[in-house]
Scaffold this motif. Structure first.
Motif, PDB file in Angstrom:
ATOM      1  N   THR A  16      13.804  -0.690  -3.617  1.00  0.00           N
ATOM      2  CA  THR A  16      13.766  -0.612  -5.069  1.00  0.00           C
ATOM      3  C   THR A  16      12.732  -1.589  -5.622  1.00  0.00           C
ATOM      4  N   VAL A 168      19.792  -0.129 -11.289  1.00  0.00           N
ATOM      5  CA  VAL A 168      18.603   0.556 -10.789  1.00  0.00           C
ATOM      6  C   VAL A 168      18.567   0.424  -9.272  1.00  0.00           C
ATOM      7  N   ASP A 170      17.759   2.849  -5.263  1.00  0.00           N
ATOM      8  CA  ASP A 170      16.978   3.918  -4.639  1.00  0.00           C
ATOM      9  C   ASP A 170      17.793   4.841  -3.746  1.00  0.00           C
ATOM     10  N   PHE A 188      15.291   5.097  -8.467  1.00  0.00           N
ATOM     11  CA  PHE A 188      13.881   4.977  -8.097  1.00  0.00           C
ATOM     12  C   PHE A 188      13.658   5.885  -6.894  1.00  0.00           C
ATOM     13  N   THR A 189      12.871   6.918  -7.077  1.00  0.00           N
ATOM     14  CA  THR A 189      12.795   7.989  -6.082  1.00  0.00           C
ATOM     15  C   THR A 189      11.903   7.680  -4.888  1.00  0.00           C
ATOM     16  N   ARG A 206      15.939   9.159 -13.547  1.00  0.00           N
ATOM     17  CA  ARG A 206      15.174   8.789 -12.355  1.00  0.00           C
ATOM     18  C   ARG A 206      13.728   8.557 -12.727  1.00  0.00           C
ATOM     19  N   SER A 208       9.677   7.524 -10.700  1.00  0.00           N
ATOM     20  CA  SER A 208       8.893   7.278  -9.492  1.00  0.00           C
ATOM     21  C   SER A 208       7.843   6.202  -9.717  1.00  0.00           C
ATOM     22  N   ASP A 209       7.735   5.721 -10.947  1.00  0.00           N
ATOM     23  CA  ASP A 209       6.703   4.755 -11.328  1.00  0.00           C
ATOM     24  C   ASP A 209       7.339   3.697 -12.223  1.00  0.00           C
ATOM     25  N   PHE A 210       7.220   2.427 -11.845  1.00  0.00           N
ATOM     26  CA  PHE A 210       7.832   1.357 -12.621  1.00  0.00           C
ATOM     27  C   PHE A 210       7.219   1.201 -14.010  1.00  0.00           C
ATOM     28  N   ALA A 213       9.895   2.475 -16.164  1.00  0.00           N
ATOM     29  CA  ALA A 213      11.256   1.997 -15.908  1.00  0.00           C
ATOM     30  C   ALA A 213      11.886   1.335 -17.119  1.00  0.00           C
TER      31      ALA A 213
END
Length: 225
Positions: A16, A168, A170, A188-189, A206, A208-210, A213
């Motif tokens: 994560t 948060v 993964d 977090f994928t 969900r 894939s990019d912080f 977030a």
């Protein structure tokens, strides 16, 4: 102050915030090498991460067809290798540093909820330059239980003095822990989940990019008003 709303974000660690699989992989293979038990590939080890060191070694033993009675000794050997230098190959996932800085600037309390031993977790966070952002770290040896037991996440929330917390992580383990703790969960994928399809992991959101977030977590927290 009575009635004050304290919002917190609770992060999983491995998969994560950090990509620790390369260092874990190296320590596993050093452990196997000591007794001539061969090696395992990185992708295999990545799939073993998440339930703590004893389960990691249990899966290594099964993968190599070794005697299960060796687990305790192999855990000790693994920890000796891993603790010697746990962050040689470990890196932050892209965007993590900027995201935690933004969370801090927006007044979030932050903590880490992991099945990795607490001391090692703190050492890695410090080595990677983000340890000071977290008000608490609850590791796999901090309490008498590990994730997915909700007591781990609830301990982080309590230590942060939070009234609202978003989790948060993964993996399936994180999703179960968050659900049992009554927390909203953002997946977090790009981490170490075992499911072939992320749709199979229970989640409230969900990413894939912080970079996105902060907005996602803020939305989940606002839904808890």
């Amino acid at each position: 102050m009575e009635g004050r709303r304290v919002k917190a974000i609770i992060f999983d660690l491995d998969g994560t915030l950090i990509d620790s699989a390369p260092d874990i992989h190296a320590a596993v293979n050093r452990t196997l090498a000591e007794t001539g038990d061969g090696e395992l590939p990185l992708d295999t080890i990545r799939g073993f991460i998440g339930n703590g060191v004893p389960v990691l070694i249990e899966r290594v033993i099964a993968a190599r067809g070794l005697d299960p009675a060796r687990q305790a000794a192999m855990v000790d050997t693994f920890m000796r290798h891993y603790e010697a230098d746990p962050a040689t190959l470990t890196t932050l996932f892209p965007g993590v540093k900027d995201a935690v800085e933004q969370f801090r600037d927006e007044g979030w309390a932050m903590g880490v909820c992991t099945n990795k031993p607490e001391a090692v977790s703190r050492a890695i966070l410090d080595r990677l330059g983000i340890g000071s952002f977290f008000g608490t770290v609850v590791g796999g040896d901090t309490l008498d239980v590990k994730k997915p037991d909700p007591a781990v996440a609830l301990a982080v929330k309590e230590r942060l003095g939070a009234t609202v917390a978003v989790y948060v992580g993964d993996s399936e383990i994180d999703a179960e822990c968050a659900w049992k703790a009554g927390m909203r969960f953002a997946l977090f994928t790009e981490g170490y989940h075992r499911a072939d399809d992320v749709d199979d992991i229970p989640q409230d959101a969900r990413f894939s990019d912080f970079d996105v977030a902060v907005a996602i977590v803020a939305r989940l927290a606002d839904e808890l008003r």
